[in-house]
Design a protein around this motif. Structure first.
Motif, PDB file in Angstrom:
ATOM      1  N   MET A  28       0.710  -1.276  -0.097  1.00  8.17           N
ATOM      2  CA  MET A  28      -0.027  -0.107   0.102  1.00  8.17           C
ATOM      3  C   MET A  28       0.798   1.241   0.024  1.00  8.17           C
ATOM      4  N   SER A  29       0.471   2.250  -0.883  1.00  5.63           N
ATOM      5  CA  SER A  29       1.026   3.657  -0.641  1.00  5.63           C
ATOM      6  C   SER A  29       0.038   4.574  -0.693  1.00  5.63           C
ATOM      7  N   GLY A  30       0.602   5.898  -0.524  1.00  3.24           N
ATOM      8  CA  GLY A  30      -0.392   7.098  -0.690  1.00  3.24           C
ATOM      9  C   GLY A  30      -1.207   7.139   0.596  1.00  3.24           C
ATOM     10  N   LYS A  31      -2.407   7.572   0.604  1.00  6.27           N
ATOM     11  CA  LYS A  31      -3.156   8.034   1.505  1.00  6.27           C
ATOM     12  C   LYS A  31      -3.776   6.566   2.312  1.00  6.27           C
ATOM     13  N   LEU A  32      -3.847   5.668   1.423  1.00 10.21           N
ATOM     14  CA  LEU A  32      -4.546   4.409   2.133  1.00 10.21           C
ATOM     15  C   LEU A  32      -4.028   3.858   3.152  1.00 10.21           C
ATOM     16  N   PRO A  33      -2.550   3.667   3.543  1.00 11.91           N
ATOM     17  CA  PRO A  33      -2.038   3.187   4.850  1.00 11.91           C
ATOM     18  C   PRO A  33      -2.561   4.123   5.955  1.00 11.91           C
ATOM     19  N   LYS A  34      -2.636   5.360   5.624  1.00 14.95           N
ATOM     20  CA  LYS A  34      -2.837   6.394   6.640  1.00 14.95           C
ATOM     21  C   LYS A  34      -4.506   6.303   7.278  1.00 14.95           C
ATOM     22  N   ARG A  35      -5.503   6.107   6.017  1.00 16.20           N
ATOM     23  CA  ARG A  35      -6.778   5.746   6.398  1.00 16.20           C
ATOM     24  C   ARG A  35      -6.894   4.714   7.163  1.00 16.20           C
ATOM     25  N   LEU A  36      -6.365   3.605   6.904  1.00 16.45           N
ATOM     26  CA  LEU A  36      -6.270   2.383   7.562  1.00 16.45           C
ATOM     27  C   LEU A  36      -5.917   2.339   8.892  1.00 16.45           C
ATOM     28  N   GLN A  37      -4.852   3.106   9.442  1.00 13.86           N
ATOM     29  CA  GLN A  37      -4.213   3.436  10.398  1.00 13.86           C
ATOM     30  C   GLN A  37      -5.117   4.174  11.185  1.00 13.86           C
ATOM     31  N   LYS A  38      -5.868   5.049  10.994  1.00 20.69           N
ATOM     32  CA  LYS A  38      -6.694   6.131  11.714  1.00 20.69           C
ATOM     33  C   LYS A  38      -8.063   5.599  11.597  1.00 20.69           C
ATOM     34  N   GLU A  39      -8.210   4.135  11.204  1.00 22.55           N
ATOM     35  CA  GLU A  39      -9.527   3.579  11.243  1.00 22.55           C
ATOM     36  C   GLU A  39     -10.599   4.156  10.677  1.00 22.55           C
ATOM     37  N   LYS A  40     -10.334   4.734   9.497  1.00 25.29           N
ATOM     38  CA  LYS A  40     -11.505   5.183   8.640  1.00 25.29           C
ATOM     39  C   LYS A  40     -11.857   4.143   7.685  1.00 25.29           C
ATOM     40  N   LEU A  41     -11.049   3.110   7.596  1.00 20.14           N
ATOM     41  CA  LEU A  41     -11.306   1.987   6.602  1.00 20.14           C
ATOM     42  C   LEU A  41     -10.942   0.632   7.443  1.00 20.14           C
ATOM     43  N   THR A  42     -11.720  -0.418   7.267  1.00 20.72           N
ATOM     44  CA  THR A  42     -11.620  -1.819   7.795  1.00 20.72           C
ATOM     45  C   THR A  42     -10.366  -2.291   6.878  1.00 20.72           C
ATOM     46  N   ARG A  43      -9.868  -3.258   7.516  1.00 24.99           N
ATOM     47  CA  ARG A  43      -8.723  -4.018   6.962  1.00 24.99           C
ATOM     48  C   ARG A  43      -9.181  -4.544   5.504  1.00 24.99           C
ATOM     49  N   GLU A  44     -10.579  -5.178   5.490  1.00 22.09           N
ATOM     50  CA  GLU A  44     -11.120  -5.843   4.293  1.00 22.09           C
ATOM     51  C   GLU A  44     -11.275  -4.623   3.218  1.00 22.09           C
ATOM     52  N   GLN A  50      -6.839  -1.780  -2.495  1.00 19.76           N
ATOM     53  CA  GLN A  50      -5.577  -2.192  -3.053  1.00 19.76           C
ATOM     54  C   GLN A  50      -5.356  -2.934  -4.243  1.00 19.76           C
ATOM     55  N   LEU A  51      -6.438  -4.051  -3.977  1.00 19.64           N
ATOM     56  CA  LEU A  51      -6.602  -4.828  -4.963  1.00 19.64           C
ATOM     57  C   LEU A  51      -7.065  -4.382  -6.650  1.00 19.64           C
ATOM     58  N   GLU A  52      -7.954  -3.325  -6.244  1.00 16.06           N
ATOM     59  CA  GLU A  52      -8.308  -2.730  -7.329  1.00 16.06           C
ATOM     60  C   GLU A  52      -7.532  -1.532  -8.096  1.00 16.06           C
ATOM     61  N   VAL A  53      -6.510  -0.823  -7.210  1.00 18.27           N
ATOM     62  CA  VAL A  53      -5.503  -0.253  -7.519  1.00 18.27           C
ATOM     63  C   VAL A  53      -4.450  -1.050  -8.552  1.00 18.27           C
ATOM     64  N   GLU A  54      -4.285  -1.962  -7.770  1.00 21.49           N
ATOM     65  CA  GLU A  54      -3.063  -3.196  -8.439  1.00 21.49           C
ATOM     66  C   GLU A  54      -3.717  -3.569  -9.939  1.00 21.49           C
ATOM     67  N   ASP A  55      -4.936  -4.029  -9.882  1.00 26.29           N
ATOM     68  CA  ASP A  55      -5.662  -4.400 -11.100  1.00 26.29           C
ATOM     69  C   ASP A  55      -5.443  -3.144 -12.185  1.00 26.29           C
ATOM     70  N   GLU A  56      -5.719  -2.014 -11.940  1.00 24.18           N
ATOM     71  CA  GLU A  56      -5.813  -0.895 -12.856  1.00 24.18           C
ATOM     72  C   GLU A  56      -4.305  -0.611 -13.182  1.00 24.18           C
ATOM     73  N   GLN A  57      -3.306  -0.695 -12.181  1.00 24.26           N
ATOM     74  CA  GLN A  57      -1.889  -0.677 -12.676  1.00 24.26           C
ATOM     75  C   GLN A  57      -1.505  -1.672 -13.539  1.00 24.26           C
ATOM     76  N   LEU A  58      -1.948  -2.813 -13.335  1.00 27.83           N
ATOM     77  CA  LEU A  58      -1.714  -3.846 -14.285  1.00 27.83           C
ATOM     78  C   LEU A  58      -2.141  -3.548 -15.712  1.00 27.83           C
ATOM     79  N   GLU A  59      -3.254  -3.457 -15.843  1.00 30.74           N
ATOM     80  CA  GLU A  59      -4.061  -2.899 -17.198  1.00 30.74           C
ATOM     81  C   GLU A  59      -3.202  -1.934 -17.910  1.00 30.74           C
TER      82      GLU A  59
END
Length: 88
Positions: A28-44, A50-59
């Motif tokens: 994970m990079s960018g704001k995503l780890p911070k959002r997870l750490q601050k509990e604005k997002l669940t782990r899932e 992150q899966l969606e971001v990586e799929d977009e990057q792969l395409e």
């Protein structure tokens, strides 16, 4: 409060093994780890995003590689832009 654009990524995130989930979290990079750490997002949710971001990057990478391969001639050298003649 759904932050995931596609349900398929949430399903994939839930089916990950613990080791695969840790590997995904480590990328994970960018704001995503911070959002997870601050509990604005669940782990899932974070894993699914992150899966969606990586799929977009792969395409995007696949598209770029296709473009590069289209610019290689039979000898294995890149075609120069000057060699390309405009179509009339």
């Amino acid at each position: 409060m759904a932050k995931i654009s596609k349900l398929e990524y949430e399903v994939k995130a839930r089916s990950l093994s613990e080791e695969d989930a840790e590997r995904l979290l480590s990328r994970m990079s960018g704001k995503l780890p911070k959002r997870l750490q601050k509990e604005k997002l669940t782990r899932e949710e974070a894993l699914a995003i992150q899966l969606e971001v990586e799929d977009e990057q792969l395409e995007e990478w696949r598209k770029n590689m296709k473009d590069l391969n289209n610019n290689i001639d039979e000898t294995g050298k890149f075609k120069s832009m000057a060699d390309k003649k405009p179509k009339k």
